[in-house]
Design an enzyme around this catalytic site. Structure first.
Site, PDB file in Angstrom:
ATOM      1  N   ILE A   1       0.835  -1.197   0.000  1.00 12.30           N
ATOM      2  CA  ILE A   1       0.000   0.000   0.000  1.00 12.30           C
ATOM      3  C   ILE A   1       0.872   1.251   0.000  1.00 12.30           C
ATOM      4  O   ILE A   1       2.009   1.231   0.483  1.00 12.30           O
ATOM      5  CB  ILE A   1      -0.963  -0.016   1.220  1.00 12.30           C
ATOM      6  CG1 ILE A   1      -2.072   1.017   1.072  1.00 12.30           C
ATOM      7  CG2 ILE A   1      -0.205   0.123   2.532  1.00 12.30           C
ATOM      8  CD1 ILE A   1      -3.231   0.820   2.038  1.00 12.30           C
ATOM      9  N   CYS A   2       0.348   2.316  -0.582  1.00 11.57           N
ATOM     10  CA  CYS A   2       1.008   3.624  -0.570  1.00 11.57           C
ATOM     11  C   CYS A   2      -0.081   4.666  -0.357  1.00 11.57           C
ATOM     12  O   CYS A   2      -1.108   4.385   0.238  1.00 11.57           O
ATOM     13  CB  CYS A   2       1.807   3.848  -1.850  1.00 11.57           C
ATOM     14  SG  CYS A   2       0.804   3.936  -3.341  1.00 11.57           S
ATOM     15  N   ALA A   3       0.115   5.853  -0.859  1.00 11.10           N
ATOM     16  CA  ALA A   3      -0.890   6.905  -0.687  1.00 11.10           C
ATOM     17  C   ALA A   3      -2.086   6.703  -1.611  1.00 11.10           C
ATOM     18  O   ALA A   3      -3.239   6.801  -1.184  1.00 11.10           O
ATOM     19  CB  ALA A   3      -0.271   8.279  -0.917  1.00 11.10           C
TER      20      ALA A   3
ATOM     21  N   GLY B   1      -1.860   4.306  -4.706  1.00 12.43           N
ATOM     22  CA  GLY B   1      -1.799   3.077  -5.493  1.00 12.43           C
ATOM     23  C   GLY B   1      -0.696   3.031  -6.527  1.00 12.43           C
ATOM     24  O   GLY B   1      -0.435   1.974  -7.093  1.00 12.43           O
TER      25      GLY B   1
ATOM     26  N   THR C   1      -3.856   4.288   0.869  1.00 11.59           N
ATOM     27  CA  THR C   1      -4.272   4.754   2.184  1.00 11.59           C
ATOM     28  C   THR C   1      -5.380   5.792   2.077  1.00 11.59           C
ATOM     29  O   THR C   1      -6.267   5.842   2.933  1.00 11.59           O
ATOM     30  CB  THR C   1      -3.056   5.333   2.940  1.00 11.59           C
ATOM     31  OG1 THR C   1      -2.027   4.342   2.971  1.00 11.59           O
ATOM     32  CG2 THR C   1      -3.404   5.715   4.360  1.00 11.59           C
TER      33      THR C   1
END
Length: 99
Positions: free
Chosen positions: A55-57, A59, A83
């Protein structure tokens, strides 16, 4: 296919590939912070035999990270929307650092 929230509830392995300052500001509970640039040297420490959710901010970085892990033989999935989507859905974020 199960949703990320369902597998998260079941204790899935979650790797957050954002930078530490982003992670500290709010992350999915239980996610381990391994910035994307450090992921290649951390592959040997990741669990085998199960799916790893990246996961990141939003995608974008997580897609790159999941592809890197897949090439290394790890079953990895990028969390769509990251996120930001998790928080928009009203799910909790944890703030602060975590080992």
């Amino acid at each position: 296919m199960a949703t990320f929230s369902a597998v998260h509830a079941d204790g899935a392995t979650v790797i957050d590939v954002r930078e530490p300052v982003e992670y500290v500001g709010g992350h999915v509970p239980g996610a381990q912070c391994i910035p994307l640039g450090h992921l290649p040297t951390s592959i040997r420490d990741l669990p085998r035999g199960g799916t790893v959710y990246v996961i990141c901010a939003s995608g974008n970085r997580s897609q790159v990270g999941a592809e890197l892990l897949e090439r290394a033989g790890i079953d990895a999935r990028s969390v769509a929307g990251g996120t930001a989507a998790w928080a928009r859905a009203g799910r909790p974020l944890t703030q602060g650092s975590r080992a």
